[in-house]
Design an enzyme around this catalytic site. Sequence first.
Site, mmCIF file in Angstrom:
data_model
loop_
_atom_site.group_PDB
_atom_site.id
_atom_site.type_symbol
_atom_site.label_atom_id
_atom_site.label_comp_id
_atom_site.label_asym_id
_atom_site.label_seq_id
_atom_site.Cartn_x
_atom_site.Cartn_y
_atom_site.Cartn_z
ATOM 1 N N LYS A 268 0.969 -1.221 0.057
ATOM 2 C CA LYS A 268 0.008 0.008 0.085
ATOM 3 C C LYS A 268 0.867 1.327 0.062
ATOM 4 C CE LYS A 268 -3.866 -2.195 2.016
ATOM 5 N NZ LYS A 268 -4.991 -2.115 1.161
ATOM 6 N N HIS B 36 -0.356 -8.414 9.302
ATOM 7 C CA HIS B 36 -0.225 -6.971 9.128
ATOM 8 C C HIS B 36 -0.125 -5.829 10.284
ATOM 9 C CE1 HIS B 36 -2.372 -8.479 5.754
ATOM 10 N NE2 HIS B 36 -3.590 -8.752 6.126
#
Length: 484
Positions: free
Chosen positions: A178, A236
């Site tokens: 990202k 994550h």
Amino acid sequence: MPTSTEIDPCDFVIFGGTGDLAVRKLLPALFHRFLDGQIPASSRIIGIAREALDDAGYRAQLREALVGICDARQLDVFLEQVFYRPLDARKDEGWDDFAALIGAQPDHVRVFYLSTSPELFVDICTRLGQYKLNEGASRVVLEKPIGRDLASANQINDAVGKVFSESQTFRIDHYLGKETVQNLLVLRFGNGIFEPLWNRNYVDHVQITAAETLGVEQRAAFYETAGATRDMIQSHMLQLTSLVSMEPPAAFDATAVRNEKIKVLQSIRPFTEESIQADIVRGQYGPGSTPGNSSLLAGYRQEPGVAKDSKTETFVAAKILIDNWRWAGVPIYLRTGKRLPKRVTEIAIQFRKAPHLVFRGQDLSSNTLVLNVQPDEGISISFHAKLPGQEMKLKTVNMDFSYQKTFGGGERSAYATLLNDCMRGDATLFDRADGVEAAWALVNPILEYFESHKPKFPNYAAGTWGPREADELLERDGRHWRRL
Ligand code: NAP
């Protein structure tokens, strides 16, 4: 104004090519790479699964799945580069044919993307080794989760390591693709003004939130065996923790960046039974409704495929302490969950309050730097400003940087970035075996505790910010979660 680099002709093989991840994420990402001119005409994308399909059947399946999100004419050109071979990773049939197909283009870079359950990783890699498909410019991509605990992760890493060297092995965590996550490193190490403040002298605490409004949807079979700790914290959330708290790397390359990230994981205070009881909160959603929608949503135990007495956690909040010079005494609070009121992933750096307030009678909050990872990628900083007028009245205001407004384009697929990186052989944004193992070592005691101490579930209503104990976790420290 996205920039792209040229890549060499490649055979991109997706084991699990008919699965949810492949069809929903990987193939659209590859299609976008194709539109950017990064899938040269001789490159091939080869789907593998047990289903008896031929190239035409696979293309037809993909066409149906992708046509809504892609330009139909360009999609047809792209699909000419897509092929399919049926085989069972655990059986002999089909491998000769597959190996011959790959062997027909010996000069191509080969990427073997294992988009299957981790139980198949060892079988697939062993076969790839037997057929010598691990030689030359070959890479293997392991989709998360790598195993389901420390022991199984070690087993997978050892077995894969017998076939592919560490430099050929790409352990993917799509959060690292990202833009905002990558930009965290640029913000910290590309600017002179933030890094001097990025330590225990100026930072009060850090909050990392990964909230989903969705429930378990159609993925109960997977989620019932995983839960939020395995699905989000081990991967994550610990990745984001490492990036936000690592020391400056010597260079922006795979070795230097990953060395620094691992040091963070090794400095996180290990969890004991006492600290798990005090600093970890787990939850599972019951029926409820999301803001702005009064219709009743099912509780987790009422979702299709979920056991009526399921003990799987759909929410976790945790307080993490990093025992090193930079972060001693600065807690990092993590929270993640399903069926929360808002879809948002952000990292908030909460700075200490000004040491002395000359503006009497004004209750000033502390400054916060927020990195918004999704959905609106950007960075914002809050500070205090004087309200116009004769009186000295202060107000907290935000200075916002939006990726979308500044650079245009929509939300860029994290997979598109990462797939490109593995075709180019750049492992900076991928995890190393010791990183995966360090993350499992941290969460293993939590998983064992959860296993042996049964919770009282459900304990939060769908559409709320988790159980009351999650608020108490911060209130005990005189802090509170950000209102998102
Ligand atoms: P899925 O929809 O169940 O797909 C599994 C794929 O593997 C199918 O193509 C299946 O096709 C194939 N397969 C199963 N057994 C096989 C065998 N013995 N030999 C060859 N192929 C076989 O799963 P998924 O959701 O795509 O997830 C794949 C992996 O990615 C999982 O480990 C998951 O945890 C992880 N992941 C998924 C997501 C997501 O959004 N879906 C996100 C992050 C990580 P056949 O049955 O025809 O063989």
